[in-house]
Design an enzyme around this catalytic site. Sequence first.
Site, PDB file in Angstrom:
ATOM      1  N   GLU A  50      49.657  18.779  19.061  1.00 42.74           N
ATOM      2  CA  GLU A  50      49.123  19.970  18.391  1.00 42.74           C
ATOM      3  C   GLU A  50      50.210  21.037  18.356  1.00 42.74           C
ATOM      4  O   GLU A  50      50.949  21.213  19.322  1.00 42.74           O
ATOM      5  CB  GLU A  50      47.904  20.492  19.175  1.00 42.74           C
ATOM      6  CG  GLU A  50      47.272  21.727  18.552  1.00 42.74           C
ATOM      7  CD  GLU A  50      46.003  22.193  19.267  1.00 42.74           C
ATOM      8  OE1 GLU A  50      45.899  21.990  20.496  1.00 42.74           O
ATOM      9  OE2 GLU A  50      45.131  22.772  18.586  1.00 42.74           O
ATOM     10  N   LYS A 122      41.347  21.460  12.061  1.00 41.23           N
ATOM     11  CA  LYS A 122      40.555  21.532  13.308  1.00 41.23           C
ATOM     12  C   LYS A 122      39.167  22.102  13.000  1.00 41.23           C
ATOM     13  O   LYS A 122      39.065  23.212  12.453  1.00 41.23           O
ATOM     14  CB  LYS A 122      41.314  22.422  14.298  1.00 41.23           C
ATOM     15  CG  LYS A 122      40.789  22.441  15.720  1.00 41.23           C
ATOM     16  CD  LYS A 122      41.762  23.246  16.600  1.00 41.23           C
ATOM     17  CE  LYS A 122      41.498  23.145  18.070  1.00 41.23           C
ATOM     18  NZ  LYS A 122      42.570  23.797  18.871  1.00 41.23           N
ATOM     19  N   CYS A 163      42.480  18.548  19.458  1.00 42.22           N
ATOM     20  CA  CYS A 163      42.271  19.226  20.738  1.00 42.22           C
ATOM     21  C   CYS A 163      40.806  19.544  21.044  1.00 42.22           C
ATOM     22  O   CYS A 163      40.071  18.670  21.461  1.00 42.22           O
ATOM     23  CB  CYS A 163      43.143  20.478  20.801  1.00 42.22           C
ATOM     24  SG  CYS A 163      43.514  20.934  22.501  1.00 42.22           S
TER      25      CYS A 163
HETATM   26  N1  LIG Z   1      43.552  24.041  23.023  1.00 44.05           N
HETATM   27  C1  LIG Z   1      42.367  23.556  22.673  1.00 44.05           C
HETATM   28  O1  LIG Z   1      42.039  23.484  21.502  1.00 44.05           O
HETATM   29  C2  LIG Z   1      41.375  23.073  23.650  1.00 44.05           C
HETATM   30  C3  LIG Z   1      41.557  23.247  25.099  1.00 44.05           C
HETATM   31  O2  LIG Z   1      42.602  23.620  25.611  1.00 44.05           O
HETATM   32  C4  LIG Z   1      40.375  22.937  25.904  1.00 44.05           C
HETATM   33  O3  LIG Z   1      39.353  22.518  25.334  1.00 44.05           O
HETATM   34  O4  LIG Z   1      40.428  23.086  27.117  1.00 44.05           O
END
Ligand SMILES: NC(=O)CC(=O)C(=O)O
Length: 287
Positions: A50, A122, A163
Amino acid sequence: MTSTANNHKTCKLALVQLAVGADKDANLANARTHVLEAASKGANLIVLPECFNSPYGTNYFPEYAESLKEGPSVKALSAMAKDAKAYLIGGSIPERDLTDDKVYNTCTVYNPEGELIATHRKVHLFDIDVPGKIRFQESETLTAGKQLTHVDTEFGKIGVGICYDIRFPEPAMIAARKGCFAMIYPGAFNMTTGPLHWELLQRARAVDNQMYVAACSPARDVSASYHAWGHSTIVGPAGDVIQTTDEKQSIVYADLDLAKMNEFRQSIPLNNQRRFDLYVDVSKTQP
Ligand SMILES: NC(=O)CC(=O)C(=O)O
């Protein structure tokens, strides 16, 4: 790609856990070096983290955002996939949509000819507030995507999330019911949520759906404002961790074997035992 005796294809997955800095061109060059290294080791499905071309932070997203049509990252990723002769799940980048001027956290996917074959924005924005630990509100500068993403490859169908999307069981469940053999998540958990949930969530999505699950993080940079957890990991259809790493820049490899996955599915045949008379079949949900 290799073919097993019963003609199932096995693909070699590589998660490229990149060190990411403030210089976009340097990030793209570093990604290229590592994608080509993974390909030279036989990987034919390569994943980036990401926000691999910019630091991760709400203030950085608008600053680094670029159009998929005109920006440098899609061109660079397309060339990497073509030169690597591999499928490339290009992590994510801050994307500016020139039609509505909104900024998205977007994953682009390429085939081995370098053609852009899918785009995932996302869908669940990372808005959390853990008192004394971490407050992060992606919605301050990002807009959420509106669709789930399934990509056709020569190995089979793959679901893509980014994520925070992994925290929601539904996208992985829908992907599995629609025939995906893997869910791939470019992600950047942190020092609070990483140790708690990073591996647990991957294993949960895998064991519930009897599919491969992998999550690819940036390497940790303690001089950055956001400290990524690292630990890019590949989990098998039984919920077992196949390969993982620490917080440093590295590449994690594993063979994804659909024949083994199907054998496991036959030995514990959840797919024939579902009680749709008692609950809704979520695969009927439109992606
Ligand atoms: N960074 C993200 O999108 C998610 C995350 O860090 C988490 O769910 O914990």
